[in-house]
Design a protein around this motif. Structure first.
Motif, PDB file in Angstrom:
ATOM      1  N   ARG A 229       1.143   5.201  -0.609  1.00  0.00           N
ATOM      2  CA  ARG A 229       0.376   6.542  -0.461  1.00  0.00           C
ATOM      3  C   ARG A 229       1.494   7.475  -0.676  1.00  0.00           C
ATOM      4  O   ARG A 229       2.379   8.061  -0.082  1.00  0.00           O
ATOM      5  CB  ARG A 229      -0.091   6.870   1.118  1.00  0.00           C
ATOM      6  CG  ARG A 229      -1.045   8.209   1.075  1.00  0.00           C
ATOM      7  CD  ARG A 229      -1.606   7.790   2.412  1.00  0.00           C
ATOM      8  NE  ARG A 229      -2.619   6.797   2.547  1.00  0.00           N
ATOM      9  CZ  ARG A 229      -3.087   6.194   3.469  1.00  0.00           C
ATOM     10  NH1 ARG A 229      -2.994   6.719   4.754  1.00  0.00           N
ATOM     11  NH2 ARG A 229      -3.924   5.209   3.483  1.00  0.00           N
TER      12      ARG A 229
ATOM     13  N   VAL B 252       1.387   3.097   7.295  1.00  0.00           N
ATOM     14  CA  VAL B 252      -0.087   3.322   6.747  1.00  0.00           C
ATOM     15  C   VAL B 252      -0.743   2.277   7.499  1.00  0.00           C
ATOM     16  O   VAL B 252      -0.536   0.950   7.469  1.00  0.00           O
ATOM     17  CB  VAL B 252       0.073   2.844   5.018  1.00  0.00           C
ATOM     18  CG1 VAL B 252      -1.314   2.989   4.624  1.00  0.00           C
ATOM     19  CG2 VAL B 252       0.779   4.112   4.338  1.00  0.00           C
TER      20      VAL B 252
ATOM     21  N   HIS C  70       1.019  -1.009   0.069  1.00  0.00           N
ATOM     22  CA  HIS C  70       0.034   0.187  -0.075  1.00  0.00           C
ATOM     23  C   HIS C  70       0.929   1.521  -0.013  1.00  0.00           C
ATOM     24  O   HIS C  70       1.597   1.543   1.006  1.00  0.00           O
ATOM     25  CB  HIS C  70      -1.118   0.046   1.264  1.00  0.00           C
ATOM     26  CG  HIS C  70      -2.097   1.081   1.165  1.00  0.00           C
ATOM     27  ND1 HIS C  70      -3.163   1.177   1.850  1.00  0.00           N
ATOM     28  CD2 HIS C  70      -2.071   2.207   0.320  1.00  0.00           C
ATOM     29  CE1 HIS C  70      -4.018   2.142   1.713  1.00  0.00           C
ATOM     30  NE2 HIS C  70      -3.326   2.887   0.679  1.00  0.00           N
TER      31      HIS C  70
ATOM     32  N   ASP D 203      -3.222  -0.220   7.623  1.00  0.00           N
ATOM     33  CA  ASP D 203      -3.924  -1.229   6.741  1.00  0.00           C
ATOM     34  C   ASP D 203      -3.922  -2.532   7.041  1.00  0.00           C
ATOM     35  O   ASP D 203      -2.737  -3.113   7.588  1.00  0.00           O
ATOM     36  CB  ASP D 203      -3.209  -0.914   5.277  1.00  0.00           C
ATOM     37  CG  ASP D 203      -4.027  -1.683   4.174  1.00  0.00           C
ATOM     38  OD1 ASP D 203      -4.971  -2.534   4.452  1.00  0.00           O
ATOM     39  OD2 ASP D 203      -4.064  -1.122   3.053  1.00  0.00           O
TER      40      ASP D 203
ATOM     41  N   ALA E  55       6.264  10.277   0.564  1.00  0.00           N
ATOM     42  CA  ALA E  55       5.441   8.872   0.411  1.00  0.00           C
ATOM     43  C   ALA E  55       5.510   8.385   1.842  1.00  0.00           C
ATOM     44  O   ALA E  55       6.364   8.366   2.518  1.00  0.00           O
ATOM     45  CB  ALA E  55       6.076   8.193  -0.568  1.00  0.00           C
TER      46      ALA E  55
ATOM     47  N   ASP F  87      -2.766   7.128  -4.569  1.00  0.00           N
ATOM     48  CA  ASP F  87      -2.658   6.017  -3.650  1.00  0.00           C
ATOM     49  C   ASP F  87      -2.770   4.716  -4.631  1.00  0.00           C
ATOM     50  O   ASP F  87      -3.416   4.446  -5.417  1.00  0.00           O
ATOM     51  CB  ASP F  87      -4.050   6.191  -2.478  1.00  0.00           C
ATOM     52  CG  ASP F  87      -3.849   5.078  -1.520  1.00  0.00           C
ATOM     53  OD1 ASP F  87      -3.473   5.399  -0.476  1.00  0.00           O
ATOM     54  OD2 ASP F  87      -4.167   3.898  -1.724  1.00  0.00           O
TER      55      ASP F  87
ATOM     56  N   GLU G  33      -2.888   0.537  -4.040  1.00  0.00           N
ATOM     57  CA  GLU G  33      -2.769  -0.828  -3.412  1.00  0.00           C
ATOM     58  C   GLU G  33      -2.801  -2.113  -4.328  1.00  0.00           C
ATOM     59  O   GLU G  33      -3.399  -1.886  -5.338  1.00  0.00           O
ATOM     60  CB  GLU G  33      -4.203  -0.942  -2.648  1.00  0.00           C
ATOM     61  CG  GLU G  33      -4.347   0.048  -1.552  1.00  0.00           C
ATOM     62  CD  GLU G  33      -5.829  -0.200  -0.867  1.00  0.00           C
ATOM     63  OE1 GLU G  33      -5.927  -1.242  -0.060  1.00  0.00           O
ATOM     64  OE2 GLU G  33      -6.681   0.640  -1.163  1.00  0.00           O
TER      65      GLU G  33
ATOM     66  N   ARG H 202      -5.776   5.390  -7.028  1.00  0.00           N
ATOM     67  CA  ARG H 202      -6.353   6.565  -6.668  1.00  0.00           C
ATOM     68  C   ARG H 202      -5.652   7.806  -7.151  1.00  0.00           C
ATOM     69  O   ARG H 202      -4.600   7.599  -6.888  1.00  0.00           O
ATOM     70  CB  ARG H 202      -6.973   6.757  -5.306  1.00  0.00           C
ATOM     71  CG  ARG H 202      -7.856   5.565  -4.806  1.00  0.00           C
ATOM     72  CD  ARG H 202      -7.936   5.518  -3.112  1.00  0.00           C
ATOM     73  NE  ARG H 202      -8.791   4.468  -2.703  1.00  0.00           N
ATOM     74  CZ  ARG H 202      -8.178   3.188  -2.447  1.00  0.00           C
ATOM     75  NH1 ARG H 202      -7.060   3.100  -2.183  1.00  0.00           N
ATOM     76  NH2 ARG H 202      -8.972   2.339  -1.920  1.00  0.00           N
TER      77      ARG H 202
END
Length: 255
Positions: A70, A144, A68, A146, A110, A201, A203, A250
């Motif tokens: 970001r 992150v 993941h 998750d 990031a 983003d 994943e 995203r």
């Protein structure tokens, strides 16, 4: 394997962005960032005595299960980025590793969290890490948050692109390197989005491996539009339809 009391839970490594690692707008590519993370993680694993080259002679190797990423900022060619990474957990068949990326001036660039498994090379199945690897220090802090729930499966694609696996896409495990899947998936995003938006983003869920000479199909469907487009991605093996990877990307408007 060394005295774990002398091992550092956090490893830091700097990278200078090369000219071939930026896009048409001169911004560092997300795939370049993923490569930095992979390199830093490998260096730290080597210091901890659990690198891929340590495991292969024993019949095992690391494989990436989830990632993941970001993205928080942008940087240009010749800028320096600093990656901080640490293992945050090790339970059963999976070990999580965290990443923070900053620019030389401290700007956050990031954050990422990844889940790794140790694979038995003979059976191609994951093993219980605590039974196969020595202990190493953990820092139980996530970059992150998750829990790595299963990513959505793509039912119907709007875009499909085919790729043939070449020698240059294989890694030391003799299968397609994890960053290549991200590159394939991002190629399916419409030009209108790729040119006007920035990836915010990403994943990735890795489900099976691709090997030399195979043809894979990257599939994509847009789930929402507007200022923040979202895409569901899937990569399958063309020959038998086996699902190799699921992804969600995203995006945010550039500038």
């Amino acid at each position: 394997m060394g005295d774990t009391r002398q091992m550092e839970p956090i490893y830091e490594k700097s990278f200078q962005i090369r000219s071939y690692e930026v896009d048409m707008a001169g911004r560092v590519r997300p795939t370049a960032l993923l490569n930095y993370l992979q390199e830093a993680a490998g260096d730290h694993a080597r210091l901890l005595g659990v690198a891929v080259r340590d495991l292969i002679p024993r019949g095992f190797t690391w494989v990436l299960s989830r990632m993941h990423l970001r993205l928080l900022g942008t940087a240009s060619s010749r800028e320096e980025l600093r990656v901080r990474t640490w293992p945050s957990s090790r339970e059963g068949r999976f070990s999580c590793r965290e990443f923070e990326v900053t620019a030389a001036d401290g700007r956050p660039m990031a954050l990422a969290s990844a889940s790794f498994a140790v694979l038995d090379l003979a059976t191609r199945r994951p093993v219980v890490i605590g039974e196969r690897l020595p202990s190493y220090p953990l820092l139980p802090r996530r970059a992150v948050e998750d829990d790595f729930a299963t990513l959505p499966r793509l039912a119907e694609a709007e875009t499909e692109l085919s790729f043939r696996v070449g020698w240059g896409e294989l890694d030391i495990n003799r299968h397609v390197n994890n960053v290549v899947y991200a590159a394939w998936a991002l190629e399916t995003v419409p030009a209108a989005v790729a040119q006007k938006c920035l990836l915010a983003d990403l994943e990735i869920g890795y489900r099976a491996e691709a090997l030399y000479g195979e043809t894979v199909v990257a599939r994509c469907r847009q789930e929402s539009g507007g200022e923040s487009p979202v895409f569901i991605h899937q990569i399958v093996r063309a020959g038998d339809g086996v699902e190799l990877t699921r992804l969600v990307s995203r995006w945010r408007r550039a500038g």
